[in-house]
Structures are given as C-alpha cells and as structure tokens.
Scaffold this motif. Structure first.
Motif, PDB file in Angstrom:
ATOM      1  N   ASP A 362       0.806  -1.220   0.000  1.00 45.49           N
ATOM      2  CA  ASP A 362       0.000   0.000   0.000  1.00 45.49           C
ATOM      3  C   ASP A 362       0.840   1.271   0.000  1.00 45.49           C
ATOM      4  O   ASP A 362       0.347   2.351   0.322  1.00 45.49           O
ATOM      5  N   ASP A 443      -9.325   0.791  -4.567  1.00 45.52           N
ATOM      6  CA  ASP A 443      -8.957   0.035  -3.367  1.00 45.52           C
ATOM      7  C   ASP A 443      -9.536   0.676  -2.113  1.00 45.52           C
ATOM      8  O   ASP A 443      -8.978   0.538  -1.017  1.00 45.52           O
ATOM      9  N   LEU A 448      -6.496  -4.875  -3.398  1.00 48.91           N
ATOM     10  CA  LEU A 448      -6.608  -5.426  -4.746  1.00 48.91           C
ATOM     11  C   LEU A 448      -5.690  -6.634  -4.868  1.00 48.91           C
ATOM     12  O   LEU A 448      -4.517  -6.573  -4.489  1.00 48.91           O
TER      13      LEU A 448
END
Length: 697
Positions: A362, A443, A448
């Motif tokens: 992320d 997301d 994802l």
C-alpha cells in the motif's frame, strides 16, 4: 456578359421593381434617346449617355445639346424643366422614327439605347466629365431599367417580343429587360483624366460599368448585351485597379487566417473527441499546464522513484514515452500530484494508499510507479497514431483500475462482459458495493489482488511495448489481440512480473515478434503462454534458459507463428508442462532426446515443421501422454518400440514423413489408442498387430 446580384444594393431591389410595375401599369415609359454620332470612318456607333433626373416624371437620355442647355440655363430651374419636356418629346419622336428603319438592310447601323428610369428628386450624381464642365452640378442617377431598342419595341418601355420561356436565341434588335441599374456609385466608377490626347468614356466602358453595378431581377432575364467597339480602351482607371488589388489582397489574407483557425480548431476537437491527453512538446509549456504546486520538487521526487526502472537520461528527454509519462504524472495526474506534494519532509516517504495491492503493498511509491508505467505504455503505443478508443486511460482523478470499458464477448472468463483496458480483481466470495461484475474500480474498501491488461479488441495499438511494463508486479494477465501495428519483441523485463499467470498474444501484426524473454520461463506463477496465429516470422525460442525448479508453466502454445531455429532441449526442464503446441512453424533439426523428461505432458504436437532425424525412443517415458502428433515433417527411420509403453495414448499421428520398416508389435499394448494415422510413409510388412487393437476407430 451577364448581370449579377450586388449584395450592397439588394435593399433597393423592391423599390426598383415597384417603379417598373408602376410604369408598366401606366402604359408609358419616360425615356429619351441616345445620341447617334458618326466617327471619322463614317461608321455610325452608339454611345450611351448619362441619365439625368427631371422631377417625378420619367428619366431622359442626356445628349450633348442637353449638356449645353443645362450649362446655359443652370441658374433658371424652371427653364431647365421646360427644356427637359422639350427633349422628352423630341426623343419620343426620334424613337418612333427609328422604329421604322430597316435594320436588316444595313448591319452597320447601330441600335439606339433607350433607358426609361424613375426619377428621384433627392438623388445627386457626380459627372465623369467634371474636368471639362467645371461647376456642373447635376442630380445623381436613380435605379432604372435598361432596354435594347429594336423592331419589337412598342415605344412605351414595354418589351413585347421575348419571354423567359423562349429559347436563348433572341431576334436581333429585340428588346430585352436585363434588370435594374443601381444608383451610380462614384467610388466604383472608372475615372480618367480628360486631356487633349484622350477621349470621353467609351460605350464599352460605360456599358461595362453599368453591368458591373447591376442588380438582377430574374436569372432567366440575364442575357449578353452586344456592344460595338469604340476603339481601343486607353488609360482605364488605374485608381480602380489599385483599389481592386488592395481589396483582393485583404480578402486573401482574411481567407488564410480563417483556414488556419479552422485547422487549429479541427486538431483541438480531434484530441478532445478521442480522449487523448494533450501532448506538450516542451518543459516550459508543460509547466504552464501543470497543477498548482512546486513542479520542480515533484519532478525530482518522481525521478528518484522511477530511476530504478527507467534511466534518468530517458526521463529527462520529453520526446520519449517515458519523458511524456513522468510529466503527465507530476503535472496532470491529480492522484500522483497529491501523493508527491504530501511527501514526508524528513523521510521522503509518500502517503500510503487506502489498501493497495496484495503483492506490491500500500505504499504511495508503488501507486505512483504503477500509474507512471501505465502512462508509459499508453504513450509507447500511440507514437504513430492514437488509439481508436481511449478506454478512460490517463483519467487523472480516477484510480487506474477504472481505466477500461466494457465490450461484449462470450469467450472471456467474466462472461458477456469483457472489460477492455485495465481491470482489477479480488478474492472470490468477497462482496462489496464497489465490486462490479467480478472486478473492483479502486482500493477504497478492499486490497486489490491482481491487475489485468486486456487488449483483446483492436483499438490500434502501435509501436513497441516499453520495458517498464515488465515492472507491473501486480499484473496477472496480458492479452493482446488483433493489433497489426505492434512492432518489436516482448520486453526482456517481463521476467520481473512475479504475479503473471497468463500471456496471450493472438493475431498480431507481421512486425511484432522476436526471441521470447528468458525470464518468462523462470516465473513461478506463470501457467499459460499462448502465441497463436501471429503474422510475422521473427519469433524464436532462446537457446538456453535456466528454468526455475518451481516453475508452474502448464501450457506452451506457439502454433502458427513462423518460429524458426531448433527446438531447444531446455524445454524438458518444464516438468509441469502439460501442453506443448509447436505446430505449423519453421522449426528444424532433430527432436531433442530430452523431450522424454516431460513427465507431465499430455498433449505434444510438432506437426507441420521441417524436423529431420528420427523419433526419439525417450518418448516411451511419457507416462501421461494422450496426444502425440509428428505429421508433415521429414522424419526418417523406424517407429520406436518404446511407444508401446504409452498406455494413456489416445491419438498417434505420424503421417506424411519418411518412416520405414514395420509397425512394432508393441503397439498391441496401446490399450487406450483410438486414432492411428500412418499414411504417406514407407512402411512394409503386415499390419496383423493392428487387428488386436480393438479400440481403434
């Protein structure tokens, strides 16, 4: 010559028509004749004199005698009116007398020109002969009607011998209503300096000027006006010519400006309609179009992030796809700009994403890099011409997972929906309000799992695939289909695509291809490679590959592509390979003996190549083989006895080779065999062994 509509005089058309109607209804036309003068050769020629206006009655043709009368009596208005009435009567008598002349006996005798016209007491005319008659101030010409007098003339200004329904051939001397004359515009008159060596305005010049300024009432009434020559036209209006040239130059300049404006507008509209981001040629221009903020700082930060996958020199070159992509990232991409502008000043780390991807995580750096790579792919495949559909690519305010459009195809894993472009999926069984038809648009709620590049619809990809595409570590599948303008080989960097599961390249163009990247065969998650029916003959397999022992490749279909070279022995290292389709290529040389190590192989097809040598006996070691095809090659020698060990074999095709000897007796052990093709070889002996094979069809 034909009269044309003068737009500047259009407002006077109806009033002129009304004047004509009034005169016709009254049964009389107020007109005076033209003077008939004899030239030095004794020939008679008509000269059109100017019309003057005398009260509310009819117009008259001014003769040289009238000129002298007007000059002599200019101080006495009432006397001038009396003289006008006298001239009108004289002119009428002259017209009736001239009517009885036999024009056919003397073709040299010119027709008189009589023009009745309605008078306007407030009009004023500037006379061409002002240089001779100084101080002469006479009324201007009002719009009138022009007739050519002849045998058909009734003497009342009414044409009686011609209608617009008749043929174009008009009886010589017939009266023709040509149209209304406009007011005499002094600015458009042909001026000339009257000198001792010059003469007055000729009939040709006068008539031509009237024609040039005419307003046409009825196109069917427009006919040529015969004009007798007055001699050479000398010294025709130089000032008028200069004015015409100036006006023409101005119109030409205006036309060019309009053309340039139209071209620019067309370019802008085409860019807008196809949804292509504006390509900016220079850094200064790009900076002007950038989102607010410190652009230089953004560029430096992005350059340091992308330097691991793209050379800094290439990033600095704005003419490259990579240079365009980084400038789009730091100038136009709202999502990337927000991350770059909020970089931690102490650590240099970008803010995190909502959830990100399962593999890349992320981090903000991963997000910006992914958008940069996709922008590079876009610019690399639009270098020669734009895509036919932008697919929402480079939408600056939307997550890259939304850069796609839905097309209808029934052979796609998602059913009727085939999201062409970029789309992202999550684990099966997860439901979400943002989860649409099997894939996520962002997301925001869930991480994802993977990203797919699906371009299995022809949108005119052109150019080479960039090296950067190999760094899409979250990409699960790539599908490129029917793109005839793709060029070059697959990027060697594709060996970095750790998430890649499927690679499908079908029906692409003749300039697309090259040696397959070695790294593809080292990817642990790759299951399927399908290169089918591509048009070029540039494809080949690498000579050597160190295959990862954990490689999961199950299907290698390279049929009908024009592959050349030998079948490499390293293929035998693909221990999980179940399908090997190398048919209809240009492979040559011998079948490698190592092929017998493909312990998981079920489908082996080498049909339609240029293979030579013998069939390897190691094939008897393939415990799971079901389909074995060697047809249409140049194989020689005997069928190996070891083939009888293939208890799972369903089809054996060795037709159209140079095989000899007899059919091995071990074939009787092929309990599962259904199809056996041995045609077009040089076998001898009996086929008794086949009688015991009861499952053959």
């Amino acid at each position: 010559m034909a009269w044309t509509m003068d737009d500047k005089k259009e407002g006077k058309k109806s009033s002129s028509a009304d004047n004509y109607s009034a005169n016709a209804a009254a049964g009389s036309g107020s007109c005076s004749g033209s003077s008939l003068e004899e030239d030095a050769a004794g020939e008679q020629k008509l000269e059109l004199e100017e019309w003057s206006v005398g009260g509310s009655g009819g117009g008259k043709l001014k003769t040289p005698e009238d000129e002298r009368d007007v000059k002599a009596t200019s101080s006495d208005v009432s006397e001038e009116k009396k003289q006008d009435e006298s001239n009108i009567k004289g002119t009428s008598a002259y017209v009736h007398e001239h009517k009885n002349l036999d024009v056919q006996q003397n073709n040299n005798e010119a027709n008189s020109i009589v023009t009745p016209q309605c008078n306007n007491a407030n009009a004023a005319q500037e006379d061409d002969d002002s240089a001779v008659h100084s101080g002469d101030s006479r009324p201007a010409v009002s719009p009138g009607m022009m007739f050519i007098a002849g045998p058909g003339y009734t003497g009342m200004g009414i044409f009686s011998g011609y209608s617009s329904d008749q043929d174009d051939d008009i009886e010589e001397g017939g009266v023709i209503l040509e149209g209304f004359l406009p007011e005499d515009d002094p600015s458009r008159r042909r001026r000339r300096q009257i000198t001792n060596n010059s003469h007055a305005e000729s009939t040709r010049e006068r008539v031509q000027r009237l024609i040039d300024n005419a307003i046409t009432l009825d196109d069917t009434a427009v006919r040529p006006i015969p004009i007798e020559e007055d001699g050479d036209d000398e010294g025709t209006g130089g000032d008028d010519d200069e004015e015409d040239k100036s006006e023409m130059s101005w119109l030409l300049t205006l036309g060019m400006l309009v053309m340039v404006a139209c071209i620019m507008l067309a370019i802008i509209l085409s860019l807008t309609l196809r949804g292509e981001p504006e390509n900016v040629a220079s850094q200064d221009t790009m900076t002007v179009n950038c989102l607010p903020g410190d652009v230089d700082a953004r560029f430096a930060s992005a350059k340091s992030i992308f330097a691991s996958i793209t050379s800094p020199d290439i990033l600095d070159d704005e003419s490259t796809p990579q240079g365009k992509a980084i400038w789009w990232t730091v100038c136009s991409d709202s999502i990337s700009v927000q991350l770059l502008d909020n970089q931690d000043s102490s650590t240099g780390i970008l803010p995190k994403q909502k959830h990100g991807f399962r593999l890349s995580g992320d981090s903000g750096e991963a997000h910006v890099t992914r958008r940069y790579i996709l922008a590079t792919f876009f610019y690399s495949t639009t270098q020669d011409s734009p895509w036919l559909d932008s697919l929402n690519f480079l939408s600056p305010d939307h997550h890259e997972c939304s850069w796609h459009k839905n097309y209808t195809r029934k052979n796609f894993p998602f059913g009727d929906f085939d999201p062409v472009g970029v789309h992202c999926t999550i684990d099966t069984g997860v439901t979400s309000t943002s989860f649409t038809d099997g894939f996520l648009l962002d997301d925001e709620e869930y991480p994802l799992r993977e990203l797919d590049l699906n371009f299995r619809v022809d949108i005119n990809l052109n150019g080479q695939l960039p090296l950067e595409i190999g760094y899409l570590v979250d990409c699960k599948s790539i599908g490129l289909e029917t793109h005839t303008r793709l060029t070059g080989p697959l990027p060697e960097t594709m060996g970095n695509m750790a998430s890649l599961y499927s690679l499908s390249l079908i029906l692409n163009g003749p300039d697309f291809g090259g040696e397959l990247p070695r790294g593809l065969f080292q990817l642990r998650n790759l299951r399927n490679i399908n290169l089918i029916l591509n048009m070029g003959d540039k494809w080949s397999l690498p000579d050597s590959v160190q295959v990862d022992e954990d490689a999961q490749l199950e299907q290698l279909d390279l049929s009908r592509n024009g592959f050349t070279g030998n079948i490499p022995s390293w293929i035998a290292q693909l221990s999980r390979l179940q399908t090997l389709e190398l048919s209809h290529n240009k492979f040559q040389g011998a079948i490698p003996e190592e092929i017998g190590n493909l312990s998981s192989i079920k489908h082996l097809n080498l049909m339609g190549n240029n293979l030579t040598g013998t069939i390897p006996s190691s094939l008897g070691q393939l415990p799971a083989i079901e389909i074995l095809i060697f047809a249409n090659n140049d194989l020689q020698g005997e069928l190996p006895d070891s083939i009888g060990n293939l208890r799972t074999l369903l089809l054996l095709d060795v037709g159209s080779n140079e095989l000899t000897s007899v059919i091995p007796s071990s074939f009787a052990n092929l309990e599962s065999l259904r199809y056996l093709l041995l045609d077009s070889n040089k076998f001898n002996g009996t086929v008794d062994v086949l009688e015991s094979m009861k499952n053959l069809t």
